[in-house]
Structures are given as C-alpha cells and as structure tokens.
Design an enzyme around this catalytic site. Structure first.
Site, mmCIF file in Angstrom:
data_model
loop_
_atom_site.group_PDB
_atom_site.id
_atom_site.type_symbol
_atom_site.label_atom_id
_atom_site.label_comp_id
_atom_site.label_asym_id
_atom_site.label_seq_id
_atom_site.Cartn_x
_atom_site.Cartn_y
_atom_site.Cartn_z
ATOM 1 N N SER A 1 -9.509 1.776 2.977
ATOM 2 C CA SER A 1 -8.692 2.570 2.085
ATOM 3 C C SER A 1 -7.657 1.746 1.305
ATOM 4 O O SER A 1 -7.113 2.246 0.333
ATOM 5 C CB SER A 1 -7.969 3.647 2.890
ATOM 6 O OG SER A 1 -7.094 3.073 3.824
ATOM 7 N N SER B 1 -9.572 -0.414 7.183
ATOM 8 C CA SER B 1 -9.005 -0.215 5.841
ATOM 9 C C SER B 1 -8.357 -1.434 5.200
ATOM 10 O O SER B 1 -8.113 -1.433 4.003
ATOM 11 C CB SER B 1 -7.995 0.937 5.861
ATOM 12 O OG SER B 1 -8.680 2.159 5.919
ATOM 13 N N LYS C 1 0.840 -1.201 0.000
ATOM 14 C CA LYS C 1 0.000 0.000 0.000
ATOM 15 C C LYS C 1 0.871 1.244 0.000
ATOM 16 O O LYS C 1 1.907 1.276 0.686
ATOM 17 C CB LYS C 1 -0.899 -0.026 1.241
ATOM 18 C CG LYS C 1 -1.951 1.077 1.274
ATOM 19 C CD LYS C 1 -2.768 1.000 2.575
ATOM 20 C CE LYS C 1 -3.907 2.005 2.606
ATOM 21 N NZ LYS C 1 -4.666 1.928 3.885
#
Lengths: 465, 101, 467
Positions: C149, C173, C74
């Site tokens: 996210s 997330s 990420k």
C-alpha cells in the site's frame, strides 16, 4: 418467593491521570474537553499505555476484598458503538481479569462472594440539552480508570444490596483509592430475579440509595406481573433515578456482540508474588478491623464503633481526639451529637467547618466544667454555622461557666428584687423557685448550672426564714 | 456451540454483520458482498486443515510484558485543539447525533 | 548519489540543502502530475526549512543525521504540519494535533518532510489503487501499479522527488512497492519502530519502515526512526548498537524455503532471484533448502488476523470528532452507518465486515483464534529455520508490477499477491526487499532475518550489491 440479586459495581479510581494516557482525571471542576489528548479522544494513530498507579490500586482493592490476584492478566477490547466511546471499543478485561474469588461481609454477617474484579476505561459524558437537535459530548471523563467489581448473585434483598455498596464504598475509601463523595464516582448495574421469573438487568444506578430504590421498584414490578399470571421477561432495563422507576432499555440484547479480543496494543501484565506481598503489607486497617479495635481499645459499644468507622475521615477525626481526652466522652459527642448536628444540616464532616482541634477544645472545657453541656452544644452549633473558633464563641457569647460564689451573689440579688416570689414560696408554691432559677439563668446568660442554682436558691430562701 | 464450516453466508448474515459494523448497505451491495464473502471465506477455511491441537494462539506481535507509565499529568491538548477537527461543536462540547435517554 | 553522501555534502557545505531541494522540486514538477505519488506537498515551507539548515551549517552549528534531506511520509503516518488522510475520504481534511514518534525523530535530526505519500485506503491494498485520491502510477511504467500500500512512498523515491521515504508494512506494504518500483524497502522487526502516530490497520502486524534508493539510505533512516520512545507499549526499549556489522559470506548459511518458489511464482522472477543466489554461492555463502511447512495457511491466517483487528481499529471513525462530515439530524446509529458507508471505500468496508464476522460469537474460535494458532506455527517454523540458517532469501513478490485495473475487481486475486510477504509479518520478523533486476520492470528479492537483525540484513544486501 426467593429474591436473587447480583451486582456489577463500577468505581472510579482516584489516580491523577487516566488509565491509558497522561490526561488529568479531574473532570468535575473543568470545562468540557479540557482534559483530552490523542489517546483518550481516540485520534487515529494513538496508542494506550497503562497507568502503573491504576494497576496498583486495582491490586489493593482485590486484596482488601480477599480476592486471588492474577499472576498474569490481559486487557481486551469490548467492541460497540456509541457517541461517548471515542475508539468504538472500550479497553476492558475479559477472560483474564485482575482478581477473582473474593468476599465482602455485610453488617448482618452474611458473606457475599466476589466473582471478579477488573480494570477498564470510563467512556465520555453525554448531555442532551432540551430543545437541541443534537447531543453534546464531553470526553474529559473518557479514559478515567474504573474498577468493575462483579458479585455472585448472593444478595436476597434491596437492603443487602445497599449494605453491600456501602461496605464497598467504605473499604475503597479506607484504601484511599476512591472518593464516594464525588458525583457519579460509583455506578452499578443490578441483576435481579424472583424465583420462577426471568432476570432483569437494571442499568444506570448511580448511588447506593438508588440501588435500593431501583431494586424495590423491580421487586414490586416483577411480583405484580407474576400475580397477574404474566411472564417476567429476561431483559435489560434502565433506571431513572428522578422518577424512581425502571424502564425497558431500547437496545435489544441479541444485537450485542461485543467481539472481545485481546488488546494487541497492550502487552500482558504479570504480577509477581513479591509485588502482591508488598502491597498487602502496605494495606491500611480496614473498616471491620477498625470497628473491632475501637470496641476493644476504647470500650465503645458496637453501635458507636460502627457509627464512628463509616468513613476513614470520621474514624481518624474521632481517634485523634479520643487519644487526647476521654474516648468514651468523645465517642458520644462525635457519634451522637456531632453526627446529629451534621445530618440536620445535610452535610458530612469533611464539608463542615469543624476541625479536630475545635471539638477537642470544646470537650476539654466541658470536662473541666468551664462550659455546661448546653453551652458546649451551643459552641458546636456556632462553629458549624458561623465558622468561628470555639474560643471566640465562648468569649463573644459569654458562655464560660460561672462559679458557685458568683451564682450565689446573683441569686441573692434576684431574691431581693422579687419579694413576691418569697411570699409565694412561703405559701408553698414550688413554682416560685423555678421562677427564681429562671431569673438567674437569664442574668447569667445560661452559663449557670441549673441544678446547682436550684439548690442554692432553695437554700437561700430557707435562710430568709 | 459448534460451528458449521460449510455454512453459506446469507443476505441476513450480511445485514447482521453490517449492523454490527455500523455500515449502511443497499440491496445491490448486500448481494455483491454475500457472494464475495462466501468466495473469500471459502478460501480462508483452508486454515481448518492446520493441525493446531494444543497450540497456543499468538495474540501479540512481540512477547513483551509489563509496559506501564507513571501517574503524572502530561501532554494534554487544549480545548481548541481537541475540537479543531470536530464535525460540529458548541460551548466546548462536541456535537453528536441525538442519543435518546 | 545516496542519501548518506548527500547529507555529508550538505554538512561539509559542498552542497546546500536548499539547492538539493530545488533539484527535487524540478523532478516533482516534471513527474508528479503523471505519477500522483503525493496526497499533500509543501515545497515552499520545505525550502524555507532547508535554508534554515543551510544557515545553521554556515554558522558552524550542529545539525542532525538527516540534515536537509527531503523525505516523503506515507499518509498513514500522522503529521501535525500536513493533513493526514490515510488515502481515505473518511479523513479528508483531517489535521492531526500531534506528530507521530517517527516524524518527531525525523524533525529532531533535521530531516525535511516535504509531503504525504499516497497509499491504498487505510493501507488496504497492494497496488495503491484503493486510494480515494486516485491511483499512483509506477514511474518505471506508468501503465502499471507501483505496488502498495505504500505506493506513493516508493514511487516518489523512484522518480527522484526524495531520496528517502517512510512506508508502513502490515503484510508487505513497504516491500511490495519497493519491489515493483525497483527501490529498497525495509520492514523492521515488530516492536523495533514506534507505531505511535501510525494509523492502525492491524495492530499486531503493523510496522513503519524506510524506503530508499540505496542501502545507505535505508540504514540512515532506519537508525533514526528506531530510537527509543515512551508512547508505544509494544516497542522494545533497548537502544540499537548502530555499529558497523562485519559479515563474511564464507560463514553464512542462506535458507531457500521451497514453499516460496515454484507454483504461483512468475518464472522470470524466480530465475532472477536464483541468479542472485548463485552469485552469493559463488562468493562463498552456503545455500540450503529449508521448509516453512505452515506457509500454505499463512495467507488465510494473515487476512483473518488483519481484517479482525482492522474491524476494531476502524470503529473510531464515526464522524463526530474528526474526518468525514455528515449532517447529524437522524438518530446516532443511522448517522454512524451513513458516515461509514460514505466515508469508507469498498475494499475497506469489505475488510471491516469480514473482520467483524471473524470476531463474532460462534466464529471467533473458527477464524480469529485459529488464525492466531497458525501464527504460532509460522513463528515456530521460522524459529526452527533460523537454527539452521542465518538468512532466508525469497522473491519479494510472486510477479512484477501488474497493470492498473488488472486485478482491482477481484479482491481474492489481489490478496494472493501478498503470499510471500505476509509470513514475515505473522512471525514479526525483519525483512528487506532488494531490487535485483536493472533492466525493464523491476524485481525484488526479499532477505528475511531473525528478530532484531536488521543491521545484518542490511549488511548482506550490501554484499549482494558488491560487484
């Protein structure tokens, strides 16, 4: 009119590394931005980790100032923006500081209460080069550990404030956690108000002399306002050391809202009773204790003891010599002669060329009449100025005292060579003796003892009769 | 000081917050945020009802203590690495917008 | 094939790391343009790296636990080989001079970070729509969001760009996109994985976690990243056992917290989760209804804490040292305010300002401190629950993946999507989202365990999946 002064003193702790990262704290001798890392540059993703040593130093300072050491403390974030503050907040302490409720005794015997002591990180350093559109930032200083010492508003004159700062410096130096000789290592903010007026907070004071100057300026300013019937506003002011004046700060106080909250990246720190005891037992002798002991142990006057304990370096210098030779003689030579010579040169003992062995050597020669007092001073000066060993100076400049026999020989010769002086003496002109003594001194390069020489010459002149 | 739970956020409040947060806002955004803030805070105010008398706040994600490191120099960046992402730099310094003395 | 099997084949020489990477490359070339799972990709260097590992294996040298596995990281996690943007214009072009601890560990174990996965800007969102670099699409249905996210991480795993990915989870997330994309996602116990190098959103809630297409993959990556570190002061020092856990369903009590079901939860989602619970009961586990009474305050309290901490964490972005560049001709306050107006997207600015408000004088007690007291209540609720049950099972998300643009205009409705995941972060607990719908749009069920019980959670997930 009562004057009320309180101080917030920041001192840099002499750790090897910064408060929350492994970067060196040695920023003064270094090019800009050479001692930084993701943590003290505030790079995204970096996290702080507390320097064990800084914590220990903080506890030491707290104990030396008779504070209560917290059994548990927490770091907080103080949120504000400024280009020298890389994270947009300063890691400081708020409602859970390291230590509280201490005291410092001033030279005049007055006790100043310490409200609290806490650890926090220094911001970076800003420069504003003339002619440039931007400011320049060096983050080498960012993260250097600071100890903030906050007093109660207990001081009532600028002199007391200065004395307080001097005491703090002495104590912290004795603890070997601080070097007051480094530029910017001690900074302070001062709160000052005069009865009936608002309180001014003066920022940007960077020395204890500066503190006295800033406060004197403030008193005059506030008194003048009052005399003219004007209100003394509560405000933040900025001290300009060069001009010796304070100016209103451009930041408005109501705009500050630091939004303190506990630093989530740093767990609580607990300090055990055992740890405190351990540190307490390791505390060195502090200046006041040393001063008392010097008086008792070496028979020094209070003034001398005071003068010899202003720095640990000086006190150690003195004591090591005093142990080996007459302590009172040493005290006079260190506290009066040497300190005088140093102050004439505008340097301190540490910076000077003179070593303990040098002074010990000089005093030994003096004590054994190998050199005269005058000669001793001469040797000291040359040691300081030319960085030569006393032994060499005595040799080179021919300063060794000479025996009475030798003086007697020289005196005889001088009298012989100056028949007119004998005539003058006979006619009762005492000056003639002085002239002859002067000649002997000249011949001996000042090594003859003037008193002895005078006696000898008078005696020899009598004998000529 | 007491707080007023029903107090509406005004445009002035939004400006004050934006100034504290150093975020520039135009008039349209001020109006928009004002409305949204009031809606959101209205929802958040639900926590007022939680019975928290005598309850200590949990500040940390985990109850750890005394995590420290040794006072040893390590992991410094070079000056070049430090300045690599700078907006502007000169003579080893970061440049920043002018700060008046 | 799961990640563990792939590594084993690579290690045994039955498959080459480079060969597997080419397989992944093909999928990326086919799907990436549509899905937009990555902000940065470097396949060439990754293939070089894979060849090096193949060479080592050929020469009989030791290789690490992740030998040759392609991994997406990420973009909220700092990497020295890739620019790290956190989905924000503010960090466009930022090249960190250091690796996060988790990435160092992946490298040490010969894993190959192939690229940086898209995410909501500064991890603030549940749909990956707030990314400055465009939305990621859900590989299962490209009209829909992948969740957020960590949407790019989950989407990349789903479409086969890589069997493993790292996400970060502040209020769901990792689990939300795992649930929406139909993959596994673990949020470890707070303090289990080093946060050093994770761009902070809310420091007391953030945790890095693995996303994978298999339980084996979760277990493999989790074991690598949860090792010791000396940079994060909020990480536990104890090394994990890593040994196989024996779990007998007959001895297990599974808690069903009533507040996590019913109102607000999509019927089909609830049905599917209950179907799985029934199967567990059939296999011998005892189901027990429990209560987390403070649940009704959890979402508000979570958002207050997260926004407050975020307002401080994001104060460092001033445009001097890194990130968004703006001419610096005006006074510093104006320049900072302009940088932060232009560099941050709307959702980020909204959260920073709300957080600033929640910490400000006069409101600190009402919002921040009160929210932290609610956190204490939530912790207590879970502590009490775990005295009665071994695990808690709930839906991960109250609904399935929604359509792109469906919720983005209404911040509050988007916040509501996190209702079932945030209590776990507030209590610091571990939880795993397990895909439980094999037809159509995925649904995830969430297994919540007691602190540091990740291995047991993983074992329970295995039992659920056992036919």
């Amino acid at each position: 009119m009562d004057i009320v002064i309180g101080l917030e003193v920041h001192i840099q702790l002499q750790t090897n590394t910064k408060l929350f990262c492994g970067c060196s704290t040695n920023y003064r001798d270094s090019k800009p931005n050479k001692h930084t890392c993701p943590i003290c540059l505030g790079l995204p993703g970096s996290l702080p980790k507390l320097n064990q040593k800084a914590l220990e130093y903080g506890i030491k300072a707290g104990l030396a100032l008779d504070c209560n050491i917290a059994d548990s403390m927490q770091f907080h974030r103080k949120n504000y923006f400024y280009p020298d503050l890389p994270k947009g907040f300063q890691i400081s302490q708020y409602d859970s500081p390291l230590a509280t409720e201490g005291t410092v005794e001033l030279s005049n015997g007055k006790k100043i209460e310490i409200r609290r002591i806490h650890l926090e990180e220094d911001p970076g350093r800003l420069e504003h080069p003339a002619g440039k559109k931007q400011s320049y930032v060096d983050y080498n200083r960012s993260g250097v550990p600071l100890l903030e010492i906050v007093t109660e508003p207990d001081m009532s004159s600028p002199q007391e404030a200065r004395d307080f700062l001097r005491k703090i410096r002495e104590i912290m130096e004795y603890l070997k956690i601080f070097d007051g000789g480094l530029e910017g290592s001690l900074r302070c903010d001062a709160n000052i108000s005069i009865e009936g007026g608002g309180r001014a907070e003066v920022k940007n004071i960077s020395s204890y002399k500066g503190a006295e100057k800033a406060l004197n300026y403030e008193i005059t300013r506030q008194k003048n306002l009052m005399r003219r019937g004007k209100e003394v506003k509560r405000e933040t002011r900025h001290f300009n050391e060069e001009q010796g004046i304070t100016k209103p700060s451009r930041e408005k106080e109501e705009e500050h809202d630091y939004r303190y909250f506990p630093e989530p990246d740093l767990p609580r720190v607990t300090i055990s009773k055992e740890k405190i005891k351990e540190i307490e037992e390791s505390l060195p002798e502090l200046p006041d204790e040393k001063r008392d002991r010097f008086q008792k142990e070496y028979g020094l006057s209070q003034d001398q003891a005071e003068s010899l304990t202003t720095s640990l370096f000086l006190a150690d210098f003195y004591e090591e010599i005093a142990c080996q030779i007459d302590p009172e003689l040493t005290a006079t030579w260190v506290a009066d002669t040497l300190k005088g010579e140093l102050s004439y040169r505008g340097i301190n003992l540490k910076e000077s060329n003179i070593e303990k062995e040098d002074l010990l050597f000089i005093l030994r020669y003096l004590k054994e009449d190998e050199i005269t007092e005058k000669g001793a001073i001469k040797v000291m000066r040359s040691t300081l100025d030319e960085n030569k060993k006393p032994e060499k100076i005595i040799e080179e400049e021919n300063l060794r005292s000479i025996s009475l026999d030798e003086i007697s020989e020289i005196a005889k010769r001088v009298i012989k060579e100056n028949p007119e002086a004998i005539e003058d003496y006979r006619q009762g002109k005492e000056k003639a003796v002085n002239y002859l003594v002067g000649q002997v001194m000249k011949e001996t390069n000042g090594r003859a003892d003037p008193g002895e020489t005078n006696k000898l010459i008078q005696k020899q002149l009598e004998e000529i009769d | 000081m007491g707080f007023i739970s029903d107090k509406e956020i005004t445009e002035e409040d939004v400006k004050h917050i934006a100034n504290l947060a150093k975020i520039d806002l135009d008039e349209v955004e001020i109006k928009k945020f004002k409305k949204q803030f009031n809606d959101i805070l209205d929802y958040f105010n639900k926590i007022d009802e939680a019975e928290t008398e005598g309850v200590e706040p949990t500040y940390h994600g985990l109850n750890l203590k005394n995590v420290t490191r040794e006072d040893e120099v390590k992991d410094e960046l070079s000056q070049k690495e430090a300045l690599e992402n700078a907006n502007e730099s000169e003579d080893g310094f970061f440049k920043s917008p002018r700060v008046k003395e | 094939m799961n990640a563990k099997e792939i590594v084993n084949e690579i290690k045994r020489g039955e498959k080459t790391a480079a060969g597997f990477l080419f397989e992944c490359k093909n999928k990326i070339e086919k799907k990436e343009e549509e899905i937009n799972a990555f902000i940065s990709l470097d396949l060439e260097r990754s293939i070089e790296k894979a060849k090096e590992i193949d060479k080592k294996i050929k020469e009989g040298k030791d290789v690490g636990k992740l030998a040759g596995l392609p991994i997406a990281v990420k973009d909220s996690i700092t990497t020295s080989n890739f620019k790290t943007t956190c989905g924000s214009k503010m960090l466009e072009g930022y090249h960190p001079p250091y690796d996060s601890t988790v990435v160092s560990k992946i490298k040490e174990e010969d894993g190959i970070v192939i690229g940086k996965a898209n995410c909501d800007e500064f991890c603030m969102g549940s749909s990956t729509e707030t990314s400055y670099f465009g939305s990621t699409r859900n590989p299962v249905d490209e009209e829909r969001v992948p969740g957020g996210s960590s949407g790019g991480s989950a989407a990349s795993v789903k479409y086969g760009a890589n069997p493993l990915a790292l996400g970060s989870d502040t209020g769901g997330s990792v689990r939300c996109p795992a649930s929406f994309c139909g993959v596994y996602g673990l949020k470890p116990t707070y303090g289990q994985v080093s946060r050093y190098g994770l761009i902070a959103y809310a420091s007391s809630l953030d945790q890095i976690g693995p996303i994978a297409n298999s339980i084996e993959g979760i277990s493999l990556l989790f074991n690598v990243i949860s090792g010791s570190n000396d940079m994060d002061s909020t990480k536990v020092e104890e090394e994990r056992g890593g040994s196989q856990i024996e779990l007998s369903l007959n001895d297990l009590n599974i808690g069903i917290p009533k507040e996590f079901y019913g109102e607000g939860v999509d019927e089909e989602v609830e049905e599917k989760v209950k179907e799985n619970l029934d199967q567990l009961r059939d296999k011998g586990a005892k189901l027990k209804e429990i209560s987390i009474p403070s649940m009704e305050y959890a979402l508000s309290a979570y958002y207050i804490v997260a926004m407050s901490e975020a307002s401080s964490n994001l104060a460092r972005f001033d445009g001097i040292r890194y990130g968004f560049k703006q001419k610096m001709n005006d006074n510093w306050e104006k320049v900072f305010s302009q940088v932060r107006k232009t560099g941050f997207g709307e959702e980020v600015r909204r959260r920073i300002m709300l957080g600033t408000y929640a910490l400000s004088t006069g409101y600190y007690e009402k919002y921040y401190e009160k929210a932290l007291k609610v956190r204490t209540l939530l912790k207590r609720d879970f502590e009490k629950a775990f005295k009665e049950v071994d695990f808690i099972i709930t839906p991960t998300m109250p609904f399935r993946a929604f359509e792109i643009d469906e919720k983005i205009e209404d911040p509050l409705s988007l916040y509501m999507a996190d209702i079932l995941t945030v209590p776990v972060n507030m209590a610091g607990l571990p939880s795993l989202s397990v895909p439980c719908e094999t037809n159509g749009l995925p649904i995830g069920l969430q297994i919540i365990g007691d602190s540091f019980e990740e291995d047991r959670i993983i074992e329970l997930a295995r039992k659920i999946k056992e036919e």
